[in-house]
Design a protein around this motif. Structure first.
Motif, PDB file in Angstrom:
ATOM      1  N   ARG A  13      63.626  79.231 110.524  1.00  0.00           N
ATOM      2  CA  ARG A  13      62.206  78.925 110.502  1.00  0.00           C
ATOM      3  C   ARG A  13      61.834  78.153 109.234  1.00  0.00           C
ATOM      4  NH1 ARG A  13      57.204  81.853 109.040  1.00  0.00           N
ATOM      5  NH2 ARG A  13      55.622  81.194 110.520  1.00  0.00           N
ATOM      6  N   ALA A  14      62.408  78.558 108.102  1.00  0.00           N
ATOM      7  CA  ALA A  14      62.129  77.876 106.837  1.00  0.00           C
ATOM      8  C   ALA A  14      62.627  76.429 106.877  1.00  0.00           C
ATOM      9  CB  ALA A  14      62.779  78.624 105.681  1.00  0.00           C
ATOM     10  N   LEU A  15      63.742  76.195 107.545  1.00  0.00           N
ATOM     11  CA  LEU A  15      64.269  74.837 107.675  1.00  0.00           C
ATOM     12  C   LEU A  15      63.323  73.967 108.497  1.00  0.00           C
ATOM     13  CD1 LEU A  15      66.665  72.934 107.131  1.00  0.00           C
ATOM     14  CD2 LEU A  15      67.642  73.748 109.279  1.00  0.00           C
ATOM     15  N   ALA A  16      62.795  74.519 109.575  1.00  0.00           N
ATOM     16  CA  ALA A  16      61.853  73.767 110.410  1.00  0.00           C
ATOM     17  C   ALA A  16      60.567  73.464 109.637  1.00  0.00           C
ATOM     18  CB  ALA A  16      61.537  74.550 111.678  1.00  0.00           C
ATOM     19  N   ILE A  17      60.053  74.453 108.924  1.00  0.00           N
ATOM     20  CA  ILE A  17      58.839  74.241 108.135  1.00  0.00           C
ATOM     21  C   ILE A  17      59.092  73.198 107.049  1.00  0.00           C
ATOM     22  CG2 ILE A  17      57.251  75.330 106.499  1.00  0.00           C
ATOM     23  CD1 ILE A  17      57.517  77.877 108.222  1.00  0.00           C
ATOM     24  N   GLY A  18      60.236  73.279 106.396  1.00  0.00           N
ATOM     25  CA  GLY A  18      60.590  72.287 105.376  1.00  0.00           C
ATOM     26  C   GLY A  18      60.703  70.886 105.954  1.00  0.00           C
ATOM     27  N   GLY A  19      61.246  70.773 107.161  1.00  0.00           N
ATOM     28  CA  GLY A  19      61.347  69.473 107.817  1.00  0.00           C
ATOM     29  C   GLY A  19      59.982  68.883 108.123  1.00  0.00           C
ATOM     30  N   PHE A  20      59.075  69.716 108.629  1.00  0.00           N
ATOM     31  CA  PHE A  20      57.730  69.241 108.925  1.00  0.00           C
ATOM     32  C   PHE A  20      56.981  68.859 107.654  1.00  0.00           C
ATOM     33  CE2 PHE A  20      58.214  71.388 113.089  1.00  0.00           C
ATOM     34  CZ  PHE A  20      57.850  70.314 113.889  1.00  0.00           C
ATOM     35  N   LEU A  21      57.145  69.630 106.589  1.00  0.00           N
ATOM     36  CA  LEU A  21      56.490  69.290 105.326  1.00  0.00           C
ATOM     37  C   LEU A  21      57.050  68.001 104.737  1.00  0.00           C
ATOM     38  CD1 LEU A  21      56.092  72.782 103.648  1.00  0.00           C
ATOM     39  CD2 LEU A  21      54.322  71.347 104.674  1.00  0.00           C
ATOM     40  N   THR A  22      58.352  67.788 104.874  1.00  0.00           N
ATOM     41  CA  THR A  22      58.962  66.541 104.417  1.00  0.00           C
ATOM     42  C   THR A  22      58.430  65.354 105.215  1.00  0.00           C
ATOM     43  OG1 THR A  22      60.957  67.724 103.759  1.00  0.00           O
ATOM     44  CG2 THR A  22      61.161  65.340 104.070  1.00  0.00           C
ATOM     45  N   ALA A  23      58.332  65.517 106.529  1.00  0.00           N
ATOM     46  CA  ALA A  23      57.797  64.443 107.375  1.00  0.00           C
ATOM     47  C   ALA A  23      56.345  64.145 107.009  1.00  0.00           C
ATOM     48  CB  ALA A  23      57.910  64.830 108.849  1.00  0.00           C
ATOM     49  N   LEU A  24      55.563  65.174 106.748  1.00  0.00           N
ATOM     50  CA  LEU A  24      54.171  64.977 106.358  1.00  0.00           C
ATOM     51  C   LEU A  24      54.074  64.249 105.023  1.00  0.00           C
ATOM     52  CD1 LEU A  24      51.178  65.551 106.961  1.00  0.00           C
ATOM     53  CD2 LEU A  24      51.450  67.664 105.654  1.00  0.00           C
ATOM     54  N   ALA A  25      54.917  64.623 104.073  1.00  0.00           N
ATOM     55  CA  ALA A  25      54.912  63.961 102.760  1.00  0.00           C
ATOM     56  C   ALA A  25      55.312  62.485 102.898  1.00  0.00           C
ATOM     57  CB  ALA A  25      55.852  64.677 101.804  1.00  0.00           C
ATOM     58  N   LEU A  26      56.299  62.200 103.737  1.00  0.00           N
ATOM     59  CA  LEU A  26      56.697  60.804 103.957  1.00  0.00           C
ATOM     60  C   LEU A  26      55.581  60.014 104.635  1.00  0.00           C
ATOM     61  CD1 LEU A  26      60.408  61.227 105.066  1.00  0.00           C
ATOM     62  CD2 LEU A  26      59.569  60.165 102.965  1.00  0.00           C
ATOM     63  N   PHE A  27      54.905  60.624 105.584  1.00  0.00           N
ATOM     64  CA  PHE A  27      53.789  59.973 106.250  1.00  0.00           C
ATOM     65  C   PHE A  27      52.692  59.622 105.252  1.00  0.00           C
ATOM     66  CE2 PHE A  27      49.568  60.463 108.105  1.00  0.00           C
ATOM     67  CZ  PHE A  27      49.585  59.424 109.014  1.00  0.00           C
ATOM     68  N   VAL A  28      52.351  60.570 104.386  1.00  0.00           N
ATOM     69  CA  VAL A  28      51.312  60.330 103.381  1.00  0.00           C
ATOM     70  C   VAL A  28      51.747  59.218 102.426  1.00  0.00           C
ATOM     71  CG1 VAL A  28      50.127  61.369 101.407  1.00  0.00           C
ATOM     72  CG2 VAL A  28      50.293  62.620 103.547  1.00  0.00           C
ATOM     73  N   ALA A  29      53.006  59.213 102.036  1.00  0.00           N
ATOM     74  CA  ALA A  29      53.501  58.185 101.110  1.00  0.00           C
ATOM     75  C   ALA A  29      53.446  56.793 101.748  1.00  0.00           C
ATOM     76  CB  ALA A  29      54.926  58.513 100.681  1.00  0.00           C
ATOM     77  N   VAL A  30      53.845  56.689 103.009  1.00  0.00           N
ATOM     78  CA  VAL A  30      53.819  55.386 103.685  1.00  0.00           C
ATOM     79  C   VAL A  30      52.383  54.925 103.898  1.00  0.00           C
ATOM     80  CG1 VAL A  30      54.354  54.215 105.861  1.00  0.00           C
ATOM     81  CG2 VAL A  30      56.072  55.631 104.761  1.00  0.00           C
ATOM     82  N   GLU A  31      51.493  55.850 104.267  1.00  0.00           N
ATOM     83  CA  GLU A  31      50.090  55.476 104.458  1.00  0.00           C
ATOM     84  C   GLU A  31      49.468  55.037 103.134  1.00  0.00           C
ATOM     85  OE1 GLU A  31      46.715  54.732 106.731  1.00  0.00           O
ATOM     86  OE2 GLU A  31      48.758  55.171 107.378  1.00  0.00           O
ATOM     87  N   TRP A  32      49.796  55.726 102.061  1.00  0.00           N
ATOM     88  CA  TRP A  32      49.301  55.333 100.744  1.00  0.00           C
ATOM     89  C   TRP A  32      49.809  53.933 100.378  1.00  0.00           C
ATOM     90  CZ3 TRP A  32      52.096  54.450  96.185  1.00  0.00           C
ATOM     91  CH2 TRP A  32      51.295  54.219  95.061  1.00  0.00           C
ATOM     92  N   ALA A  33      51.096  53.677 100.637  1.00  0.00           N
ATOM     93  CA  ALA A  33      51.661  52.359 100.337  1.00  0.00           C
ATOM     94  C   ALA A  33      51.022  51.275 101.200  1.00  0.00           C
ATOM     95  CB  ALA A  33      53.175  52.378 100.549  1.00  0.00           C
ATOM     96  N   ALA A  34      50.653  51.612 102.436  1.00  0.00           N
ATOM     97  CA  ALA A  34      50.048  50.633 103.337  1.00  0.00           C
ATOM     98  C   ALA A  34      48.640  50.253 102.899  1.00  0.00           C
ATOM     99  CB  ALA A  34      50.011  51.193 104.754  1.00  0.00           C
ATOM    100  N   ARG A  35      47.963  51.135 102.213  1.00  0.00           N
ATOM    101  CA  ARG A  35      46.575  50.878 101.821  1.00  0.00           C
ATOM    102  C   ARG A  35      46.432  50.204 100.463  1.00  0.00           C
ATOM    103  NH1 ARG A  35      42.799  53.255 105.149  1.00  0.00           N
ATOM    104  NH2 ARG A  35      43.730  54.539 106.752  1.00  0.00           N
ATOM    105  N   ARG A  36      47.544  49.921  99.800  1.00  0.00           N
ATOM    106  CA  ARG A  36      47.464  49.190  98.533  1.00  0.00           C
ATOM    107  C   ARG A  36      47.052  47.751  98.821  1.00  0.00           C
ATOM    108  NH1 ARG A  36      52.706  48.728  96.038  1.00  0.00           N
ATOM    109  NH2 ARG A  36      53.354  48.681  98.176  1.00  0.00           N
ATOM    110  N   PRO A  37      46.339  47.118  97.898  1.00  0.00           N
ATOM    111  CA  PRO A  37      45.956  45.714  98.094  1.00  0.00           C
ATOM    112  C   PRO A  37      47.198  44.813  98.175  1.00  0.00           C
ATOM    113  CG  PRO A  37      44.677  46.692  96.316  1.00  0.00           C
ATOM    114  CD  PRO A  37      45.734  47.684  96.689  1.00  0.00           C
ATOM    115  N   GLY A  38      47.224  43.946  99.165  1.00  0.00           N
ATOM    116  CA  GLY A  38      48.325  43.003  99.325  1.00  0.00           C
ATOM    117  C   GLY A  38      49.557  43.588  99.992  1.00  0.00           C
ATOM    118  N   SER A  39      49.477  44.795 100.515  1.00  0.00           N
ATOM    119  CA  SER A  39      50.630  45.424 101.141  1.00  0.00           C
ATOM    120  C   SER A  39      50.909  44.793 102.503  1.00  0.00           C
ATOM    121  CB  SER A  39      50.372  46.921 101.321  1.00  0.00           C
ATOM    122  OG  SER A  39      51.452  47.520 102.012  1.00  0.00           O
TER     123      SER A  39
END
Length: 69
Positions: free
Chosen positions: A2-28
């Protein structure tokens, strides 16, 4: 396990937030989630709105697996 699944989902969420943040930078050149959704929603094969049907199916699957109890 269960901890592995939760860790996987949290990692995916963190990657999603990072990519969305990078997409919203000016000139991206990375498309934001809104741009990707707009592109998918416009996709049609003849008169059939395949993109809308696919997105509806995805949301149905997500709700079925995570919200139905």
């Amino acid at each position: 396990m269960r901890a592995l699944a939760i860790g996987g989902f949290l990692t995916a969420l963190a990657l999603f937030v990072a990519v969305e943040w990078a997409a919203r930078r000016p000139g991206s050149r990375i498309p934001s989630l809104a741009d990707v959704c707009a592109y998918v929603m416009r996709y049609e094969v003849g008169p059939v709105p395949v993109g809308r049907i696919g997105l509806f199916g995805f949301w149905w699957w997500l709700g079925w697996h995570f919200l139905a109890r």
